[in-house]
Design an enzyme around this catalytic site. Structure first.
Site, PDB file in Angstrom:
ATOM      1  N   LYS A  15      19.412  35.655  -6.486  1.00  0.00           N
ATOM      2  CA  LYS A  15      20.326  35.014  -5.543  1.00  0.00           C
ATOM      3  C   LYS A  15      21.549  34.449  -6.281  1.00  0.00           C
ATOM      4  CE  LYS A  15      17.929  32.495  -2.692  1.00  0.00           C
ATOM      5  NZ  LYS A  15      17.246  31.404  -1.929  1.00  0.00           N
ATOM      6  N   ASP A  62      27.378  34.825  -7.968  1.00  0.00           N
ATOM      7  CA  ASP A  62      28.114  34.347  -9.146  1.00  0.00           C
ATOM      8  C   ASP A  62      27.999  32.844  -9.360  1.00  0.00           C
ATOM      9  OD1 ASP A  62      29.045  36.641 -10.313  1.00  0.00           O
ATOM     10  OD2 ASP A  62      30.752  36.804  -8.949  1.00  0.00           O
ATOM     11  N   LYS A  65      11.899  27.337  -9.239  1.00  0.00           N
ATOM     12  CA  LYS A  65      11.412  26.800  -7.958  1.00  0.00           C
ATOM     13  C   LYS A  65      10.283  25.832  -8.234  1.00  0.00           C
ATOM     14  CE  LYS A  65      12.235  27.602  -3.548  1.00  0.00           C
ATOM     15  NZ  LYS A  65      13.475  28.192  -3.030  1.00  0.00           N
ATOM     16  N   LYS A  78      17.776  26.710 -11.673  1.00  0.00           N
ATOM     17  CA  LYS A  78      18.096  26.061 -10.396  1.00  0.00           C
ATOM     18  C   LYS A  78      17.177  26.567  -9.309  1.00  0.00           C
ATOM     19  CE  LYS A  78      21.075  23.479  -8.117  1.00  0.00           C
ATOM     20  NZ  LYS A  78      19.901  22.844  -7.472  1.00  0.00           N
ATOM     21  N   SER A  82      25.122  23.784  -3.765  1.00  0.00           N
ATOM     22  CA  SER A  82      24.485  22.980  -4.808  1.00  0.00           C
ATOM     23  C   SER A  82      25.289  23.075  -6.106  1.00  0.00           C
ATOM     24  CB  SER A  82      23.062  23.486  -5.091  1.00  0.00           C
ATOM     25  OG  SER A  82      22.153  22.937  -4.185  1.00  0.00           O
ATOM     26  N   HIS A 129      15.950  32.298 -18.048  1.00  0.00           N
ATOM     27  CA  HIS A 129      16.814  31.420 -18.837  1.00  0.00           C
ATOM     28  C   HIS A 129      18.059  32.162 -19.312  1.00  0.00           C
ATOM     29  CE1 HIS A 129      12.801  29.270 -19.718  1.00  0.00           C
ATOM     30  NE2 HIS A 129      13.452  28.572 -18.818  1.00  0.00           N
ATOM     31  N   HIS A 130      18.388  33.273 -18.655  1.00  0.00           N
ATOM     32  CA  HIS A 130      19.559  34.014 -19.148  1.00  0.00           C
ATOM     33  C   HIS A 130      20.836  33.194 -18.936  1.00  0.00           C
ATOM     34  CE1 HIS A 130      20.203  34.981 -14.939  1.00  0.00           C
ATOM     35  NE2 HIS A 130      21.360  35.501 -15.233  1.00  0.00           N
TER      36      HIS A 130
HETATM   37  N1  GLU Z   1      16.017  25.838  -1.704  1.00  0.00           N
HETATM   38  C1  GLU Z   1      17.246  26.533  -1.534  1.00  0.00           C
HETATM   39  C2  GLU Z   1      17.056  28.021  -1.780  1.00  0.00           C
HETATM   40  O1  GLU Z   1      15.996  28.552  -1.618  1.00  0.00           O
HETATM   41  C3  GLU Z   1      18.382  25.903  -2.311  1.00  0.00           C
HETATM   42  C4  GLU Z   1      18.234  25.885  -3.790  1.00  0.00           C
HETATM   43  C5  GLU Z   1      19.298  25.062  -4.528  1.00  0.00           C
HETATM   44  O2  GLU Z   1      20.205  24.554  -3.893  1.00  0.00           O
HETATM   45  O3  GLU Z   1      19.176  24.973  -5.754  1.00  0.00           O
HETATM   46  O4  GLU Z   1      17.978  28.731  -2.062  1.00  0.00           O
END
Ligand code: GLU
Length: 472
Positions: free
Chosen positions: A95, A100, A107, A71, A363, A65-66
């Site tokens: 990632k 950035d 997940k 996402k 995204s 949560h930083h």
């Molecule tokens: N599922 C993709 C990943 O592993 C996309 C995640 C996203 O767009 O939030 O990076």
């Protein structure tokens, strides 16, 4: 190959610890970064089409949560388990920070083989899962924003958005609760192919580095490079296609039912159509079948791209892999044991947590579009075209020369949404590749590119925590 004792989250922790040794951060702070902040395991019933009741097991993990929102995609697969979802959530944190994108990692996973359920059943499962997330505030444009992953796509994302919107009437930013939506539902152009395109941009940048290519005994550039792709899903298909379009030769393609090869190169679209028509990648006209699918990973090539699931190359088969570069389009396709083999053999592994970040990068663009309620390019396209036309006619008048029609079109063209998304992604992937390589050059004791990527990620997340003032 799959080993039941293998912990994917353990492998991520192992890579993290290896990299943490090259940073200056306090142990407590490192422990906070590494840990999964919230793990939500749920079970809910659905009624199958035959009338039977089935209990579904599902997860959402928020690793960090930083930065908020969190996402990460939602995976539908029979193998889903808590360890896997935790590992994938952690990878999302690293990632996002490398490219950035201002999100914490998360997940989700539903333990079902989607091929064994009707669309009606899948819709019920997806909508119920979304309701469970809403109940615990594990979804929302400002808290946690899911996306597609293995086994899910635009259809599932629109079910999620519809469920969320129905339960949040009047919430003006509701569309930002999920990304990877169809364009008509607030999706962004270019999201579908984004992960594959990011894989291509990242590897192309690596291939353009003379020092890196020199060490591998390869010439610079992707043109003419022999490429093998494992997995013809969304990520694998688009990765292969972008390499083919850039002049690389796709010498082998693998799927779970089998794999094929041809020295002359395979046409990705034709193979895709053949598989759609016959139900199998095998027996493609003019190509040869491998005895078993995993043999494709061991064929000689310049670039091997595993683009399916985790743990496909381990300590057992790694010694037989003959690629010069491995581009991890999937999440976690190599075990730490495989990593060690490749470091010793001098094979360059371009790591998942940045190479497949194209999906989450686009995204982010989609989420921004949803919050701003306007399509990219809408305001500036015509203005840019008018301006370019004026500049060009002035230049032609002053020089007395005319440019070709083709050149005129290229110069005058104002950006469409897809142009801006592609160029934003290209810039992101080039910068990320350069930043990781710079760190690696500055600390030459770092053994591999994955560790260098983790060092970049740890430094960025740790700086964010430190600047929050929580850790002195
Ligand atoms: N599922 C993709 C990943 O592993 C996309 C995640 C996203 O767009 O939030 O990076």
């Amino acid at each position: 190959m799959s080993n039941t004792n293998y912990s994917f989250f353990g492998a991520v922790e192992k890579s993290f610890d290896k990299a943490a040794g090259y940073t200056k951060w306090d142990k407590g702070l490192l422990n906070q970064i590494r840990a999964c902040n919230a793990v939500y395991q749920m079970r809910f019933p659905i009624k199958r089409d035959d009338g039977s009741i089935e209990v579904i097991e599902a997860y959402r993990v928020q690793h960090s949560h930083h930065k908020t929102p969190c996402k990460g995609g939602i995976r539908f697969a029979a193998e889903v388990n808590q360890d896997e979802v935790m590992a994938l959530a952690a990878l999302m944190t690293y990632k996002c920070t490398i490219v950035d994108v201002p999100f914490g990692g998360a997940k989700g996973g539903i333990k079902i083989d989607p091929k064994k359920y009707s669309p009606f059943e899948l819709e019920k499962i997806t909508r119920r899962y979304t309701s469970e997330l809403i109940k615990k505030k594990f979804i929302g444009p400002g808290t946690d924003v899911p996306a597609p992953d293995y086994g899910t796509g635009e259809r599932e994302m629109s079910w999620i958005m519809d469920t969320y919107s129905a339960m949040h009437p009047g919430e003006i930013d509701a569309a930002g609760c999920v990304t990877g939506k169809p364009i008509s539902q607030g999706g962004v152009r270019g999201r579908r192919e984004a992960t594959g395109l990011g894989v291509f941009f990242g590897l192309r940048e690596v291939c353009n580095m003379p020092d890196v290519m020199g060490k591998l005994g390869l010439t610079t550039g992707v043109e003419g490079k022999k490429v093998i792709v494992q997995g013809l899903g969304n990520v694998g298909y688009h990765s292969a296609k972008f390499f083919q379009d850039a002049g690389s030769k796709i010498i082998a393609l693998a799927e779970y039912e089998g794999a094929i090869w041809s020295d002359k190169g395979l046409d990705v679209d034709q193979v895709f159509q053949h598989r759609k028509k016959t139900g199998s990648i095998l027996n493609f006209p003019g190509a040869n079948n491998f005895a078993k699918s995993s043999d494709a990973l061991e064929m000689e090539c310049d670039i091997l791209i595993p683009a399916a699931l985790e743990n496909v190359i381990d300590g057992e088969n790694a010694p037989r892999v003959k690629a010069k570069i491995i581009g991890e389009a999937a999440n976690g396709p190599l075990t730490p044991e495989a990593d060690e083999v490749f470091t010793q053999k001098g094979i360059l592994v371009v790591p998942d947590m940045y190479l497949n970040a194209g999906g989450v990068t686009v995204s982010y663009f989609e989420w921004l579009k949803n919050l701003s309620h306007v399509r990219y390019g809408r305001l500036e396209k015509r203005f840019t075209e008018n301006l370019n036309t004026r500049i060009l006619s002035q230049m032609e008048e002053l020089s007395g020369k005319k440019v070709s029609d083709n050149e005129r079109e290229l110069i005058m063209h104002g950006p469409d949404e897809v142009d801006l998304v592609y160029s934003g992604l290209e810039e992101t992937m080039i910068n990320a590749t350069r930043e990781i390589m710079k760190t690696w050059r500055e600390i030459p004791e770092i053994p591999d590119m994955r560790t260098a990527a983790y060092v970049v990620a740890i430094n960025k997340v740790a700086t964010a925590y430190a600047e929050l003032g929580i850790f002195p």
